[in-house]
Design a protein around this motif. Structure first.
Motif, PDB file in Angstrom:
ATOM      1  N   GLN A  56       0.824  -1.207   0.000  1.00  0.00           N
ATOM      2  CA  GLN A  56       0.000   0.000   0.000  1.00  0.00           C
ATOM      3  C   GLN A  56       0.854   1.251   0.000  1.00  0.00           C
ATOM      4  O   GLN A  56       0.552   2.231  -0.684  1.00  0.00           O
ATOM      5  N   SER A  95       0.898   4.293  -2.806  1.00  0.00           N
ATOM      6  CA  SER A  95       0.703   5.718  -2.525  1.00  0.00           C
ATOM      7  C   SER A  95       1.885   6.543  -3.012  1.00  0.00           C
ATOM      8  O   SER A  95       1.717   7.586  -3.652  1.00  0.00           O
ATOM      9  N   LEU A 100      -8.429  -4.155  -8.903  1.00  0.00           N
ATOM     10  CA  LEU A 100      -8.684  -2.919  -8.147  1.00  0.00           C
ATOM     11  C   LEU A 100      -9.032  -3.317  -6.719  1.00  0.00           C
ATOM     12  O   LEU A 100     -10.068  -3.948  -6.483  1.00  0.00           O
ATOM     13  N   ASP A 159      -8.807  -2.057  -2.491  1.00  0.00           N
ATOM     14  CA  ASP A 159      -8.502  -0.926  -1.612  1.00  0.00           C
ATOM     15  C   ASP A 159      -8.594  -1.267  -0.133  1.00  0.00           C
ATOM     16  O   ASP A 159      -8.651  -0.392   0.699  1.00  0.00           O
ATOM     17  N   GLU A 160      -8.620  -2.567   0.191  1.00  0.00           N
ATOM     18  CA  GLU A 160      -8.745  -2.927   1.613  1.00  0.00           C
ATOM     19  C   GLU A 160      -7.655  -3.896   2.024  1.00  0.00           C
ATOM     20  O   GLU A 160      -7.927  -4.905   2.670  1.00  0.00           O
ATOM     21  N   ALA A 194      -4.148  -0.073  -6.512  1.00  0.00           N
ATOM     22  CA  ALA A 194      -4.666   0.270  -5.197  1.00  0.00           C
ATOM     23  C   ALA A 194      -4.787   1.783  -5.162  1.00  0.00           C
ATOM     24  O   ALA A 194      -3.792   2.480  -5.339  1.00  0.00           O
ATOM     25  N   PRO A 195      -5.989   2.318  -4.995  1.00  0.00           N
ATOM     26  CA  PRO A 195      -6.118   3.776  -5.007  1.00  0.00           C
ATOM     27  C   PRO A 195      -5.301   4.408  -3.883  1.00  0.00           C
ATOM     28  O   PRO A 195      -5.111   3.787  -2.829  1.00  0.00           O
ATOM     29  N   GLU A 230      -8.449   8.641  -2.891  1.00  0.00           N
ATOM     30  CA  GLU A 230      -8.719   8.601  -4.326  1.00  0.00           C
ATOM     31  C   GLU A 230      -9.927   7.689  -4.575  1.00  0.00           C
ATOM     32  O   GLU A 230      -9.909   6.531  -4.167  1.00  0.00           O
ATOM     33  N   LEU A 260     -12.423   5.069  -6.282  1.00  0.00           N
ATOM     34  CA  LEU A 260     -12.119   3.922  -7.138  1.00  0.00           C
ATOM     35  C   LEU A 260     -12.535   4.180  -8.590  1.00  0.00           C
ATOM     36  O   LEU A 260     -11.907   3.669  -9.514  1.00  0.00           O
ATOM     37  N   SER A 317     -13.600  -4.563  -3.979  1.00  0.00           N
ATOM     38  CA  SER A 317     -13.687  -3.415  -3.087  1.00  0.00           C
ATOM     39  C   SER A 317     -15.107  -3.265  -2.604  1.00  0.00           C
ATOM     40  O   SER A 317     -16.061  -3.572  -3.329  1.00  0.00           O
TER      41      SER A 317
END
Lengths: 357, 357
Positions: free
Chosen positions: A104, A108, B90, B92-93, B121-122, B126, B128, B147
């Protein structure tokens, strides 16, 4: 040579909105050229920073691109500029929560610089040195190797690679590759001195993977710190950097009643296994009977069930330095192997008896 | 149009071994063409399955390629075949261990099929739906969205995308996108019936993200199961799918002495927080005072500190079905949205009083 003249290979761009059920075909530079009534080369020049094109021609291309909802494809562009905007991350220990966190952080940091992570996780049993050439085939701008399995074959492949390679949280004993690590030796030395100062006399060490530089340097530092405090070499067993390995290591250390009074564990995920084995299987009190200190400061270290005293790695700074090294090497015609070492920070929680800070 | 004729854009290939300190330049198809004394188009045809080329010409190209240590670049090839061999994920967690596990499973499954995962990964904050077009720009063969933040804007963008999109562990209430999930409703219903059968009378539910289909379906199934058993609707609080959220949710549920006797938690990472709050902050016994059941079966669920009874998601099967849906859609000119639902499996451990299996 089209490449030299800046011509644009017919690249797929963004989708045209679908009219019926059929999936939209990608709009290419050829479509834009046709709509604008110009050559494909003109479309390419219009989208290339600094390329020669008249103002009028550029305006015509841009109008056609807007009408068709066209966006240039970064991969096609990468074939011309030799930059894909992608950084490959070779990572094979995602079951250790330190690595998803690092992943992660790389996401970023690279996003901040307009780039993307492409993760290459080897399939079970696939050696990492087989994955490196695969990453290179995708024209990545750089490769970060975040794995304990840095063999000499991998190092050799990395040194010859057509893209910069930086080791993250690993280093080579004899250099030759850029690397970013925590100062594992100094951190472990401090843990040893504090445990000795608090009166522990039967220290033990749980190693990770025997070939990993992190484990080797943490063990050396721990032994050096104990020596400075007038104590002998610690007993040691290996836990292979997994929870299950840590659990088994604790049982082995306590076999025959020779229970250590302090265990320094080479990473947190193993330390959770050590704590669970001591408490749940051996009925020992942590830290009353045994002090336990880990390394990394993964999220679970702060959960009340563990409340683990640990050496925190400066994750964000390590990631940022790694990306900076890649960029520096990408810019340099004669890149030099550089090692960056950042200090760890002791996080005092409830799993170890230590002298007051 | 070079693309139609199969001409090869000047692509970077594998590195030529470095002679001095300078990093090796990538060997391109142009280099191979020069060495073989043929056109770049001939080199391209030699490396394209089924393309027309005489046996003698192909042998000359292959010999030159071997001499130069050249390998065709899959990205350059993707511009011609419109297949990059990359699937975008995609996600994000990553701080929920279920997702690193899923990421590894996708890596293995795609590797088996000769493809690669590209993780998007945003960055923090950001949305999605901003990341989806970025993935499309890389000419990926498909996109997996894993996500809880599947907004209607994202769904709209996904439906219009020029690549197949499949939702993993999420579905849309009103369809329109292919999806693979566990049968969350049936699984939660079973948990409710078993808790009721074991004599629990004050059940509670800890929701995840309020907009996530997983949390919604687990809540509905739980309520339906309790209703069938003659019990009323459960008390409910939200834990946002994080450890900290679960911890706070447990404290909220027990405020004012109205302690539930059973808590069904919409995922495991929250359930660990629930158990820690009940035991460490409220001094309650799990399962003596409160039964706790989670969902996912992440590795920590089996650690003795938690010993969590939970509903296991069939991770590998879900991943395999997701990749299969992508492939089916890629092959189909008129792809249809398909939803695949797989059964969960109750893993009985020590955190809940349940009737014997």
């Amino acid at each position: 040579m089209e490449q030299a003249s800046g011509d644009d290979p017919a690249e797929p761009g963004r989708s045209r909105p679908s009219e019926g059920g059929r999936r939209a075909r990608r709009v290419t530079s050829i479509d834009v050229a046709r709509r604008a009534g110009v050559s494909a080369s003109a479309v390419s020049r219009a989208f290339t920073e600094g390329a020669y094109i008249s103002r009028e021609l550029k305006a015509r291309v841009m109008a056609a691109a807007r009408e068709l909802d066209y966006e240039p494809n970064p991969l096609a562009r990468g074939l011309i500029t030799r930059r894909s905007g992608m950084v490959a991350l070779l990572m094979d220990e995602l079951s250790n929560p330190f690595y998803p966190e690092a992943l992660q952080a790389f996401g970023s940091e690279l996003h901040r610089r307009g780039k993307r992570v492409m993760l290459f996780a080897p399939a079970p049993g696939e050696p990492l040195e087989d994955v490196l050439p695969q990453a290179l085939r995708y024209s990545v701008d750089g490769i970060v190797v975040a794995s304990a399995h840095v063999t000499s074959a991998l190092a050799e492949a990395a040194r010859k690679a057509a893209a910069p390679v930086v080791l993250f949280n690993r280093m080579l004993e004899h250099g030759g590759l850029s690397a970013v690590t925590c100062d594992n030796h100094a951190a472990a030395e401090l843990v040893a001195r504090l445990l000795a100062e608090a009166g522990h006399r039967r220290p033990a060490f749980v190693a990770g993977l025997e070939t990993a530089s992190t484990s080797i340097h943490r063990e050396r530092g721990f032994a050096a710190g104990l020596h400075q405090a007038g104590l002998g070499a610690p007993r040691r067993v290996s836990g292979g950097y997994t929870y299950q390995g840590g659990y088994a290591a604790a049982l082995e250390l306590c076999r025959g009643g020779e229970t250590p009074d302090a265990i320094f564990v080479a990473n947190d995920i193993m330390a959770l296994g050590v704590v669970d084995a001591l408490r749940r299987e051996l009925g020992l009190d942590v830290p009353g009977d045994v002090s336990v200190v880990g390394f990394d400061d993964i999220p679970a270290a702060s959960w009340p069930s563990y409340d683990l005293t640990t050496m925190r790695q400066p994750l964000r700074a390590m990631v940022s330095e790694t990306v900076q090294l890649l960029e520096d090497q990408l810019e340099s015609a004669y890149p030099k192997a550089t090692t960056v070492t950042l200090p760890g920070r002791l996080i005092r929680r409830g799993s170890a008896r230590l002298p007051p800070a």
